[in-house]
Design an enzyme around this catalytic site. Sequence first.
Site, short mmCIF file in Angstrom:
data_model
loop_
_atom_site.label_atom_id
_atom_site.label_comp_id
_atom_site.label_asym_id
_atom_site.label_seq_id
_atom_site.Cartn_x
_atom_site.Cartn_y
_atom_site.Cartn_z
N SER A 144 22.73 32.22 -29.55
CA SER A 144 22.03 31.48 -28.51
C SER A 144 21.33 30.29 -29.17
CB SER A 144 21.00 32.41 -27.85
OG SER A 144 20.16 31.70 -26.96
N LYS A 170 26.06 30.13 -26.81
CA LYS A 170 25.29 29.95 -25.57
C LYS A 170 24.30 28.83 -25.84
CE LYS A 170 21.39 32.64 -23.87
NZ LYS A 170 20.95 33.98 -23.46
N LYS A 172 20.92 26.61 -24.32
CA LYS A 172 19.84 26.58 -23.33
C LYS A 172 19.91 25.25 -22.61
CE LYS A 172 17.79 30.49 -24.32
NZ LYS A 172 17.60 31.55 -23.32
N ASP A 197 22.34 28.88 -20.37
CA ASP A 197 21.23 29.71 -19.89
C ASP A 197 20.07 28.80 -19.48
OD1 ASP A 197 19.34 31.63 -19.36
OD2 ASP A 197 19.27 32.48 -21.38
N GLU A 222 23.86 31.47 -16.82
CA GLU A 222 22.85 32.53 -16.85
C GLU A 222 21.55 32.08 -16.19
OE1 GLU A 222 22.32 33.98 -20.84
OE2 GLU A 222 20.53 35.14 -20.36
N ASP A 247 19.76 37.50 -15.78
CA ASP A 247 18.95 38.03 -16.88
C ASP A 247 17.61 38.43 -16.27
OD1 ASP A 247 17.16 38.28 -19.03
OD2 ASP A 247 17.83 36.50 -20.10
N LYS A 271 19.30 43.48 -21.32
CA LYS A 271 18.34 43.49 -22.43
C LYS A 271 17.56 44.78 -22.28
CE LYS A 271 17.47 38.53 -22.79
NZ LYS A 271 16.53 37.45 -22.44
N GLY A 299 19.35 39.14 -26.07
CA GLY A 299 18.44 39.32 -27.20
C GLY A 299 17.08 38.73 -26.91
O1 OSB Z 1 16.93 34.15 -21.95
O2 OSB Z 1 18.23 35.15 -23.25
C1 OSB Z 1 17.15 34.61 -23.05
C2 OSB Z 1 15.13 34.55 -26.30
C3 OSB Z 1 13.86 34.78 -25.82
C4 OSB Z 1 13.67 34.91 -24.47
C5 OSB Z 1 14.75 34.81 -23.60
C6 OSB Z 1 16.04 34.59 -24.07
C7 OSB Z 1 16.21 34.42 -25.44
C8 OSB Z 1 17.51 34.10 -26.05
C9 OSB Z 1 17.68 34.47 -27.52
O3 OSB Z 1 18.39 33.50 -25.50
C10 OSB Z 1 18.70 35.50 -27.75
C11 OSB Z 1 18.65 36.04 -29.17
O4 OSB Z 1 17.88 36.98 -29.42
O5 OSB Z 1 19.38 35.52 -30.00
MG MG Z 2 18.57 34.54 -20.69
#
Ligand code: OSB
Ligand code: MG
Length: 379
Positions: A144, A170, A172, A197, A222, A247, A271, A299
Amino acid sequence: MRIERIELRLVQMPLIAPFETSFGVETIEEHIIVRVDGDGITGWGECVASEGPWYSYETNQTAWHVLRDFLIPLVWQNELHAASEFPQLAARVRGHRMAKAGLESALWDWFAKAQNKSLAQMFNALQTTQRDYVLPERITVGVSVGLQATPNALVEQVRAYRQEGYTRIKIKIKPGHDVELVRALRAEFPTLRLQVDANSAYRLRDADIFRAMDDYNLLLIEQPLSNDDIFQHIKLQRELQTALCLDESIHSVDDAEAALELGACRIINIKPGRVGGYTEAVKIHDLAAARNAPVWCGGMLESGIGRAGNVALASLPNFKLPGDLSASRRYYRQDIVEPEFEVDAEGKMRVPSGPGIGVEVSQKNLDAVTVSTQVFKRK
Ligand code: OSB
Ligand code: MG
């Protein structure tokens, strides 16, 4: 078979690079590490709440309070025979799923070690999708990537992760930083497995932005709309070819059932922390399998303790898409487990096969990141 002692540690682990999402920037990851002891066995777990209520309403302070005053006493007051019994006991506590998951995950490790089984074996036995499923030794994982200063910086970061082996990326997105990022990546990596995401940053009136993404062959979009929302996501999914994945909106197997049946999404990010632990996570896995909806493991920038359980979970049969399960060094200069988690040249990660979490906690590394500790004992 009894747990006699529980220890909570607030840990602060500096991230290798700031992680930026639509809801903020993280530079130091603050979590609670849960340790349970009894019968000479130690179980480790991780609570993935953060410093502030940005991703969810929980914070490490609310989690600490709920653990100390409500959840830990349940362990003293009840006889537990399996970690999967804990959610029923904890059901009286509304919400606070990350706090529950933190303790439940330590119980999973403790009970698994008591039975000399890996977490992957424990979760495999719990799932009902494929009773005779043969666990994989390695699983394909993804990374991510946070928001970067420029589209070019994003392209270079993605190039670097691909060189490390990752085959699913992925990114953001947030308003003003969305379609053009996808376009820039697609121009450079036409066949890359790519998903986005939004972390709840958009409204239904932004549907055009997501319609434009239909042209770029994304695996999924996402959580585009509000956290907790199902209704608006139904309307958005109807307008799109690309699968939506929820999510933040999914807190339980009931939420998952509503979302899939009503068409709010076609894929679910599981998660364990967000849904109250591994027991509920496996239920969602099974429900989605019965509905032919793929799931993948999300994660929360876990340390190796939380990551170990997530990797075990992601080895179950309906985890059809690669998870946000990256190598320890993608997050931290030094993890608190040994060996650290690694990704190989094929973008795969080994599923620990030893008892419980299957990795050792480094007491020295854990002590180095601990900012406060509290010990609780059975009276
Ligand atoms: O939305 O998936 C998410 C990290 C913190 C809070 C929300 C998210 C995330 C990530 C990181 O996308 C995923 C990872 O642990 O690598
Ligand atoms: Mg997410």
